[in-house]
Write a protein that holds these residues in place. Structure first.
Motif, PDB file in Angstrom:
ATOM      1  N   UNK A   8       0.830  -1.209   0.000  1.00  0.00           N
ATOM      2  CA  UNK A   8       0.000   0.000   0.000  1.00  0.00           C
ATOM      3  C   UNK A   8       0.861   1.255   0.000  1.00  0.00           C
ATOM      4  N   UNK A   9       1.987   1.224   0.705  1.00  0.00           N
ATOM      5  CA  UNK A   9       2.912   2.366   0.706  1.00  0.00           C
ATOM      6  C   UNK A   9       3.476   2.570  -0.693  1.00  0.00           C
ATOM      7  N   UNK A  10       3.890   1.481  -1.343  1.00  0.00           N
ATOM      8  CA  UNK A  10       4.423   1.577  -2.706  1.00  0.00           C
ATOM      9  C   UNK A  10       3.377   2.175  -3.632  1.00  0.00           C
ATOM     10  N   UNK A  11       2.148   1.693  -3.535  1.00  0.00           N
ATOM     11  CA  UNK A  11       1.068   2.198  -4.385  1.00  0.00           C
ATOM     12  C   UNK A  11       0.844   3.691  -4.161  1.00  0.00           C
ATOM     13  N   UNK A  12       0.789   4.123  -2.907  1.00  0.00           N
ATOM     14  CA  UNK A  12       0.558   5.528  -2.604  1.00  0.00           C
ATOM     15  C   UNK A  12       1.720   6.396  -3.090  1.00  0.00           C
ATOM     16  N   UNK A  13       2.941   5.949  -2.875  1.00  0.00           N
ATOM     17  CA  UNK A  13       4.106   6.717  -3.336  1.00  0.00           C
ATOM     18  C   UNK A  13       4.109   6.836  -4.849  1.00  0.00           C
ATOM     19  N   UNK A  14       3.663   5.797  -5.551  1.00  0.00           N
ATOM     20  CA  UNK A  14       3.592   5.854  -7.012  1.00  0.00           C
ATOM     21  C   UNK A  14       2.583   6.902  -7.467  1.00  0.00           C
ATOM     22  N   UNK A  64      14.454   7.972  -8.524  1.00  0.00           N
ATOM     23  CA  UNK A  64      15.185   8.264  -7.288  1.00  0.00           C
ATOM     24  C   UNK A  64      14.280   8.827  -6.211  1.00  0.00           C
ATOM     25  N   UNK A  65      13.392   9.742  -6.585  1.00  0.00           N
ATOM     26  CA  UNK A  65      12.455  10.322  -5.625  1.00  0.00           C
ATOM     27  C   UNK A  65      11.490   9.252  -5.111  1.00  0.00           C
ATOM     28  N   UNK A  66      10.987   8.408  -6.011  1.00  0.00           N
ATOM     29  CA  UNK A  66      10.085   7.324  -5.623  1.00  0.00           C
ATOM     30  C   UNK A  66      10.763   6.391  -4.628  1.00  0.00           C
ATOM     31  N   UNK A  67      11.983   5.989  -4.910  1.00  0.00           N
ATOM     32  CA  UNK A  67      12.700   5.073  -4.024  1.00  0.00           C
ATOM     33  C   UNK A  67      12.959   5.715  -2.667  1.00  0.00           C
ATOM     34  N   UNK A  68      13.327   7.002  -2.678  1.00  0.00           N
ATOM     35  CA  UNK A  68      13.576   7.722  -1.433  1.00  0.00           C
ATOM     36  C   UNK A  68      12.314   7.767  -0.575  1.00  0.00           C
ATOM     37  N   UNK A  69      11.197   8.180  -1.179  1.00  0.00           N
ATOM     38  CA  UNK A  69       9.952   8.326  -0.430  1.00  0.00           C
ATOM     39  C   UNK A  69       9.432   6.983   0.071  1.00  0.00           C
ATOM     40  N   UNK A  70       9.432   5.979  -0.786  1.00  0.00           N
ATOM     41  CA  UNK A  70       8.888   4.680  -0.376  1.00  0.00           C
ATOM     42  C   UNK A  70       9.754   4.032   0.702  1.00  0.00           C
ATOM     43  N   UNK A  71      11.059   4.148   0.581  1.00  0.00           N
ATOM     44  CA  UNK A  71      11.951   3.596   1.608  1.00  0.00           C
ATOM     45  C   UNK A  71      11.738   4.293   2.941  1.00  0.00           C
ATOM     46  N   UNK A  72      11.621   5.625   2.905  1.00  0.00           N
ATOM     47  CA  UNK A  72      11.396   6.404   4.128  1.00  0.00           C
ATOM     48  C   UNK A  72      10.098   5.981   4.807  1.00  0.00           C
ATOM     49  N   UNK A  73       9.029   5.845   4.025  1.00  0.00           N
ATOM     50  CA  UNK A  73       7.725   5.480   4.588  1.00  0.00           C
ATOM     51  C   UNK A  73       7.731   4.047   5.138  1.00  0.00           C
ATOM     52  N   UNK A  74       8.363   3.123   4.427  1.00  0.00           N
ATOM     53  CA  UNK A  74       8.418   1.740   4.908  1.00  0.00           C
ATOM     54  C   UNK A  74       9.252   1.656   6.174  1.00  0.00           C
ATOM     55  N   UNK A  75      10.369   2.379   6.226  1.00  0.00           N
ATOM     56  CA  UNK A  75      11.193   2.369   7.441  1.00  0.00           C
ATOM     57  C   UNK A  75      10.435   2.940   8.637  1.00  0.00           C
ATOM     58  N   UNK A  76       9.640   3.985   8.415  1.00  0.00           N
ATOM     59  CA  UNK A  76       8.816   4.522   9.499  1.00  0.00           C
ATOM     60  C   UNK A  76       7.788   3.501   9.958  1.00  0.00           C
TER      61      UNK A  76
END
Length: 87
Positions: A8-14, A64-76
């Motif tokens: 769901x995080x990946x989908x939202x970040x996309x 790069x922005x997608x990977x940054x945002x999705x990684x940040x959200x998943x880590x949180x």
């Protein structure tokens, strides 16, 4: 397919990419257990004549922005769930 919280995080970040980059269109995508495929259209002529053009956005910037945002959200999310498990 039913997505887990990380999917769901990946989908939202996309879908959020269109807000960050107004000259792109997020098209079809597939979220798999360990990777992601997507089609992104970049409209290089989306800006009106006579207006200053913003810097050119490349696919590398977008990914790069997608990977940054999705990684940040998943880590949180992981941090929150591990803290809850410790209680």
């Amino acid at each position: 397919m039913i997505l887990n919280p990380y999917g769901e995080i990946i989908q939202q970040c996309y879908w959020d990419l269109e807000h960050k980059y107004p000259n792109i269109e997020c098209c079809e995508y597939v979220i798999m257990p360990n990777h992601f495929h997507a089609i992104i259209k970049i409209d290089r002529d989306a800006f009106r004549a006579g207006e200053p053009r913003p810097y050119v956005v490349t696919l590398g910037h977008i990914v790069g922005y997608f990977k940054y945002q999705s990684t940040k959200m998943i880590n949180l999310c992981l941090l929150y769930t591990s803290d809850a498990a410790d209680d």
